[in-house]
Design an enzyme around this catalytic site. Structure first.
Site, PDB file in Angstrom:
ATOM      1  N   ALA A 171       1.337 -12.855  51.482  1.00 44.78           N
ATOM      2  CA  ALA A 171       2.693 -13.145  51.963  1.00 44.78           C
ATOM      3  C   ALA A 171       3.490 -11.857  52.008  1.00 44.78           C
ATOM      4  O   ALA A 171       3.380 -11.023  51.103  1.00 44.78           O
ATOM      5  CB  ALA A 171       3.381 -14.138  51.017  1.00 44.78           C
ATOM      6  N   GLY A 175      -1.348 -12.687  45.330  1.00 41.35           N
ATOM      7  CA  GLY A 175      -1.972 -12.351  44.053  1.00 41.35           C
ATOM      8  C   GLY A 175      -2.851 -11.114  44.033  1.00 41.35           C
ATOM      9  O   GLY A 175      -2.578 -10.137  43.323  1.00 41.35           O
ATOM     10  N   GLU A 215       5.634 -15.607  54.965  1.00 43.08           N
ATOM     11  CA  GLU A 215       6.588 -14.809  54.201  1.00 43.08           C
ATOM     12  C   GLU A 215       6.978 -15.582  52.955  1.00 43.08           C
ATOM     13  O   GLU A 215       6.866 -16.809  52.911  1.00 43.08           O
ATOM     14  CB  GLU A 215       7.867 -14.554  55.023  1.00 43.08           C
ATOM     15  CG  GLU A 215       7.646 -13.653  56.214  1.00 43.08           C
ATOM     16  CD  GLU A 215       8.928 -13.434  57.002  1.00 43.08           C
ATOM     17  OE1 GLU A 215       9.940 -13.036  56.399  1.00 43.08           O
ATOM     18  OE2 GLU A 215       8.921 -13.678  58.215  1.00 43.08           O
ATOM     19  N   LYS A 265      -6.698 -16.892  34.047  1.00 42.03           N
ATOM     20  CA  LYS A 265      -5.376 -16.705  33.436  1.00 42.03           C
ATOM     21  C   LYS A 265      -4.489 -17.897  33.815  1.00 42.03           C
ATOM     22  O   LYS A 265      -3.574 -17.760  34.625  1.00 42.03           O
ATOM     23  CB  LYS A 265      -4.768 -15.385  33.906  1.00 42.03           C
ATOM     24  CG  LYS A 265      -3.547 -14.953  33.094  1.00 42.03           C
ATOM     25  CD  LYS A 265      -2.899 -13.725  33.670  1.00 42.03           C
ATOM     26  CE  LYS A 265      -2.151 -13.999  34.943  1.00 42.03           C
ATOM     27  NZ  LYS A 265      -1.025 -14.951  34.771  1.00 42.03           N
ATOM     28  N   SER A 324      -1.693 -20.963  33.703  1.00 40.49           N
ATOM     29  CA  SER A 324      -0.392 -21.259  33.081  1.00 40.49           C
ATOM     30  C   SER A 324      -0.591 -22.432  32.129  1.00 40.49           C
ATOM     31  O   SER A 324      -1.655 -23.070  32.107  1.00 40.49           O
ATOM     32  CB  SER A 324       0.627 -21.639  34.154  1.00 40.49           C
ATOM     33  OG  SER A 324       0.257 -22.903  34.705  1.00 40.49           O
ATOM     34  N   SER A 367      13.112  -9.523  36.663  1.00 38.82           N
ATOM     35  CA  SER A 367      12.480 -10.463  37.594  1.00 38.82           C
ATOM     36  C   SER A 367      11.034 -10.709  37.167  1.00 38.82           C
ATOM     37  O   SER A 367      10.302  -9.771  36.892  1.00 38.82           O
ATOM     38  CB  SER A 367      12.489  -9.891  39.017  1.00 38.82           C
ATOM     39  OG  SER A 367      11.622 -10.651  39.837  1.00 38.82           O
ATOM     40  N   ASP A 389       0.428 -10.840  37.847  1.00 46.69           N
ATOM     41  CA  ASP A 389      -0.534 -10.015  38.587  1.00 46.69           C
ATOM     42  C   ASP A 389      -0.701  -8.658  37.907  1.00 46.69           C
ATOM     43  O   ASP A 389      -1.813  -8.120  37.833  1.00 46.69           O
ATOM     44  CB  ASP A 389      -0.064  -9.819  40.034  1.00 46.69           C
ATOM     45  CG  ASP A 389       0.074 -11.146  40.776  1.00 46.69           C
ATOM     46  OD1 ASP A 389      -0.772 -12.026  40.568  1.00 46.69           O
ATOM     47  OD2 ASP A 389       1.034 -11.294  41.554  1.00 46.69           O
TER      48      ASP A 389
END
Length: 314
Positions: free
Chosen positions: A15, A43, A94, A188, A190, A254, A260
């Site tokens: 993106a 990613g 995007e 990895k 969540s 942020s 990543d």
């Protein structure tokens, strides 16, 4: 650039990340934004960008199409990333991040990717097969766009098993589950993804998450499970035991790209032959160093080195 085992990243749904600021997000009004920033995201590409920032190198493989794809390619070349592009008929998506300056809140809009036809996603597999990082790492990261079969990452894992390649998968849902059924080197997930993998309630406590990760390792589905737990730090589970690190104290700007960068630090250090505990320390430092920076910027080597020394045993 330091010498290390080869690293290839694969981003099936890249993106173009557009980020800007606005005083307040309100409905119906024209919202006048501050300056815009454009970054090639997704990613695997973010992992490649962070590896470069840390002094390593990798080959990034990704499909691109349409005018957004052209712009994406230009930004990635500016960032000095070696890319292998598969041209597709659809237009690269995007994503849009807006920081609300009056409150410090961040709004993230992630658009759906283009549909890939079978010859297109098969071409992605063949490009990977042409650039196999034998003796190194293949990092497959991010969502699968429409049209790509759910067992796509499992197909990669099968190819890797036939060679000396450690596959790292950072994905979610059925795509991740299928890869684990095949067996991979590292995941990895969540907290929610982990709960889904072990069929548990999404609200797992930290110790329950560690137990769930242990179960995945014990079943031979992944050799390493990395968990980033926000304020509760990070955990790395292998068959040798559980490593834990606190989150370094930083001013959060942020969270975009922090996961990543974590992966980039971990894989780069392992590719350099460093011990797992040291690689884990770099990973936590790289994730936090990225969270200190605005929008879609990724970790700076000097910040990572400073945070690593803070995390090192006294």
């Amino acid at each position: 650039m330091s010498a290390h085992a080869p690293i290839v990243t694969l981003t099936m749904n890249p993106a173009l990340d557009v980020s800007s600021t606005v005083d307040r997000v309100v409905p119906e009004h024209k919202l006048r934004c501050g300056p815009s920033r454009f970054d090639p995201g997704g990613g695997g590409v973010n992992v490649s960008r962070a590896i470069r920032n840390l002094g390593g190198n990798s080959v990034a493989i990704y499909p691109l199409g349409g005018p957004t794809g052209q712009a994406y390619r230009g930004f990635l070349e500016q960032a000095g990333i070696i890319g292998r592009v598969i041209t597709i008929a659809g237009t690269t998506r995007e994503s849009f991040t807006v920081d609300e300056t009056s409150t410090g809140e961040q709004y993230r809009f992630v658009l759906q990717g283009p549909t890939l036809r079978e010859p297109e996603w098969r071409a992605c597999l063949s490009v990977v097969a042409d650039h196999l990082p034998v003796g190194g790492f293949l990092v497959a990261s991010g969502s699968l766009p429409p049209g790509v079969p759910v067992d796509f990452y499992a197909m990669l894992a099968r190819i890797a098993h036939e060679h000396d390649i450690r596959v790292v998968v950072d994905a979610s849902g059925p795509a991740l589950a299928a890869a684990l059924d095949q067996g991979v080197f590292l995941i990895k997930p969540s907290r929610d993804e982990l709960a889904g993998l072990v069929g548990a309630d999404a609200d797992l406590g930290v110790e329950e998450q560690v137990d769930a990760a242990r179960a995945i390792v014990a079943a031979g589905r992944a050799e390493v499970v990395a968990l980033t737990l926000g304020g509760a730090g990070a955990v790395l589970v292998t068959d040798e035991g559980v490593l834990r690190l606190p989150t370094p104290r930083i001013e959060l700007a942020s969270a975009v790209g922090a996961g990543d960068a974590f992966l980039a630090g971990l894989v780069l250090r392992l590719a350099q032959g460093r011990p797992v505990a040291e690689a884990f320390r770099t990973a936590v430092a790289a994730g936090s160093a990225t969270a200190m920076l605005p929008a879609t910027e990724l970790c700076r080597a000097e910040d990572v080195a400073r945070l690593e020394s803070e995390l090192a045993p006294a």
